[in-house]
Design a protein around this motif. Structure first.
Motif, PDB file in Angstrom:
ATOM      1  N   CYS A 293      65.003  71.920  25.031  1.00  0.00           N
ATOM      2  CA  CYS A 293      65.189  70.836  24.079  1.00  0.00           C
ATOM      3  C   CYS A 293      63.977  70.757  23.155  1.00  0.00           C
ATOM      4  CB  CYS A 293      65.399  69.506  24.802  1.00  0.00           C
ATOM      5  SG  CYS A 293      63.978  68.988  25.811  1.00  0.00           S
TER       6      CYS A 293
ATOM      7  N   ASP B  81      74.240  75.554  14.625  1.00  0.00           N
ATOM      8  CA  ASP B  81      74.231  74.186  15.150  1.00  0.00           C
ATOM      9  C   ASP B  81      75.666  73.758  15.427  1.00  0.00           C
ATOM     10  OD1 ASP B  81      74.387  71.195  15.034  1.00  0.00           O
ATOM     11  OD2 ASP B  81      72.225  71.373  14.794  1.00  0.00           O
TER      12      ASP B  81
ATOM     13  N   CYS C 255      77.068  70.845  16.366  1.00  0.00           N
ATOM     14  CA  CYS C 255      77.489  69.598  15.713  1.00  0.00           C
ATOM     15  C   CYS C 255      77.710  69.837  14.224  1.00  0.00           C
ATOM     16  CB  CYS C 255      76.450  68.504  15.932  1.00  0.00           C
ATOM     17  SG  CYS C 255      76.724  66.995  14.947  1.00  0.00           S
TER      18      CYS C 255
ATOM     19  N   HIS D 184      71.669  75.448  18.215  1.00  0.00           N
ATOM     20  CA  HIS D 184      71.372  74.034  18.438  1.00  0.00           C
ATOM     21  C   HIS D 184      72.606  73.461  19.121  1.00  0.00           C
ATOM     22  CE1 HIS D 184      68.042  73.387  15.185  1.00  0.00           C
ATOM     23  NE2 HIS D 184      67.614  74.044  16.258  1.00  0.00           N
TER      24      HIS D 184
ATOM     25  N   ASN E 214      74.706  70.716  20.504  1.00  0.00           N
ATOM     26  CA  ASN E 214      74.924  69.278  20.383  1.00  0.00           C
ATOM     27  C   ASN E 214      76.409  68.960  20.296  1.00  0.00           C
ATOM     28  OD1 ASN E 214      72.000  68.965  19.764  1.00  0.00           O
ATOM     29  ND2 ASN E 214      72.579  69.966  17.856  1.00  0.00           N
TER      30      ASN E 214
ATOM     31  N   HIS F 254      74.605  63.683  15.819  1.00  0.00           N
ATOM     32  CA  HIS F 254      74.654  64.353  17.113  1.00  0.00           C
ATOM     33  C   HIS F 254      75.016  63.377  18.231  1.00  0.00           C
ATOM     34  CE1 HIS F 254      71.623  67.636  15.615  1.00  0.00           C
ATOM     35  NE2 HIS F 254      72.583  67.380  14.738  1.00  0.00           N
TER      36      HIS F 254
ATOM     37  N   LYS G 200      75.462  63.173  22.801  1.00  0.00           N
ATOM     38  CA  LYS G 200      75.154  63.799  24.087  1.00  0.00           C
ATOM     39  C   LYS G 200      76.287  64.734  24.490  1.00  0.00           C
ATOM     40  CE  LYS G 200      72.573  59.717  25.560  1.00  0.00           C
ATOM     41  NZ  LYS G 200      72.516  58.582  26.516  1.00  0.00           N
TER      42      LYS G 200
ATOM     43  N   LEU H 220      68.805  71.796  22.870  1.00  0.00           N
ATOM     44  CA  LEU H 220      69.445  70.478  22.863  1.00  0.00           C
ATOM     45  C   LEU H 220      68.755  69.572  21.843  1.00  0.00           C
ATOM     46  CD1 LEU H 220      69.554  70.107  26.735  1.00  0.00           C
ATOM     47  CD2 LEU H 220      71.578  70.406  25.270  1.00  0.00           C
ATOM     48  N   GLU H 221      69.557  68.981  20.961  1.00  0.00           N
ATOM     49  CA  GLU H 221      69.061  67.974  20.018  1.00  0.00           C
ATOM     50  C   GLU H 221      69.885  66.696  20.160  1.00  0.00           C
ATOM     51  OE1 GLU H 221      67.421  70.359  16.192  1.00  0.00           O
ATOM     52  OE2 GLU H 221      69.592  70.190  16.336  1.00  0.00           O
ATOM     53  N   THR H 222      70.300  66.422  21.362  1.00  0.00           N
ATOM     54  CA  THR H 222      71.141  65.267  21.645  1.00  0.00           C
ATOM     55  C   THR H 222      70.291  63.995  21.696  1.00  0.00           C
ATOM     56  OG1 THR H 222      70.891  65.871  23.971  1.00  0.00           O
ATOM     57  CG2 THR H 222      72.897  66.585  22.873  1.00  0.00           C
TER      58      THR H 222
END
Length: 276
Positions: A6, A176, A178, A211, A213, A226, A228, A255-257
Motif C-alpha cells: 500500500c 488503476d 478504480c 493500483h 482499488n 476509490h 475498500k 492498495l490505495e483504498t
C-alpha cells in the motif's frame, strides 16, 4: 504470485517504510516523492537509502512504485504550471536514482481546455525533455478515470503519448482498477476482453504495476472515488479475478483504498489468502 502493498508515508525515513511493510505482511509499497498536493520533496540521506535497498533485497520485495505529486500537470494551459511540473518531474527522477530499477508513476495531466491532442503533445514533449538513456527508473503513465479534462482515460491516449516519446523503452503503464472501471472499461464482467484490448492497443508488456482499488461509483462514471476491496461496485469476486489473472502475475499491486493501517493489513492478508 503478485507483490502486494500500500501507500506509506516517508515521514520517518525510507528504511522505516520498508520495515513497516514487512510488519504489514506486504512485499512492495508506494510512496509520494513529495507532498501529494505539492511542495518540496524530503531530503534523502544516502545511508537511509542504502539501508532500504539492502532491506528490499534481503526480503525479496517486488518493485516499488513511487508516485508523483497530484499537482504536477505537464499539459496545463498555464505555462508556469507546466514549467513547475517539468521541474518536479526532473527532480523526482534524479531522486529515484537512490533506488534504482524501480517505478515512478504519475497522472498524465489535465489539458485544461486545450483538447486531448494538445495535452498528449505537451506530456510527450515534457517526457522527451527529461528522459535520458542512463536513468534506471521506468516511468509509468497511470490509467485515469476521465474526470474533468484528464488525459489518459482511454488506452489510445496512453499509446499516443508513448509513441511520441523517443526513449519509449523507459515508459510503461500503471493500471488503476478504480480509474479503469470509472473510465468505462468493464473489468468486473469482461476482464479478459479489457486486457485483450489493452494488449492490442498498448501491449501487456508495458503493464508494469496495478493500483488495486474498488470503486464507489458505477461503470463509466468518470468520478475517481476509490473504495475498500469488495465494498464497491467491483466487489470481492471481481477483485479476486483481477489479482489472480495470469496476465497480471508478478506485478506490484498497490492498495490505495480509504483505509488506516489496520485496514491495509487486513486487505493485504485477504489478497494473500487468494494466492493459497
Amino acid at each position: 504470485m503478485i507483490y502486494i502493498g500500500c501507500h506509506l508515508s516517508v515521514t520517518n525515513g525510507y528504511e522505516a517504510m520498508g520495515r513497516t511493510m514487512l510488519r504489514f505482511g506486504g512485499s512492495t509499497f508506494a510512496y509520494f516523492t513529495r507532498n501529494p498536493r505539492g511542495g518540496k520533496s524530503k531530503d534523502i540521506a544516502e545511508e537511509d537509502a542504502s539501508a532500504l535497498n539492502m532491506l528490499l533485497k534481503e526480503h525479496s520485495f517486488g518493485k516499488l512504485v513511487a508516485h508523483g505529486s497530484y499537482t504536477m500537470n505537464l499539459c496545463a494551459s498555464n505555462p508556469a504550471t507546466r514549467s513547475n511540473g517539468l521541474d518536479m518531474l526532473k527532480k523526482d527522477l534524479e531522486r529515484m536514482e537512490y533506488f534504482p530499477d524501480n517505478y515512478y508513476n504519475f497522472h498524465p495531466g489535465a489539458h485544461t481546455g486545450q483538447g486531448v491532442e494538445k495535452g498528449i503533445e505537451l506530456i510527450a514533449d515534457a517526457l522527451n525533455l527529461v528522459l535520458t538513456r542512463d536513468i534506471r527508473t521506468t516511468v509509468l503513465l497511470e490509467t485515469m478515470a476521465g474526470k474533468g479534462s484528464e488525459v489518459g482515460s482511454r488506452f489510445e491516449e496512453l499509446r499516443e503519448i508513448i509513441d511520441r516519446v523517443e526513449l519509449r523503452e523507459k515508459l510503461g503503464v500503471c493500471f488503476d482498477t478504480c480509474h479503469t472501471w470509472d473510465a468505462g472499461y468493464d473489468i468486473k464482467d469482461d476482464l479478459d476482453h479489457v486486457l485483450t484490448r489493452f494488449d492490442k492497443i498498448i501491449g501487456l508488456e508495458r503493464l508494469y504495476a496495478v493500483h488495486f482499488n474498488d470503486s464507489k461509483n458505477p461503470l463509466g462514471s468518470h468520478k475517481d472515488r476509490h473504495e475498500k476491496l469488495g465494498e464497491g461496485y467491483l466487489g470481492t469476486d471481481a477483485m479476486k479475478r483481477i489479482a489472480l489473472h495470469p496476465a497480471l502475475q508478478d506485478k506490484p499491486f498497490i492498495l490505495e483504498t480509504p483505509n488506516n493501517d489496520e485496514g491495509y493489513q487486513k486487505e493485504i492478508r485477504t489478497v494473500l489468502s487468494w494466492m493459497e
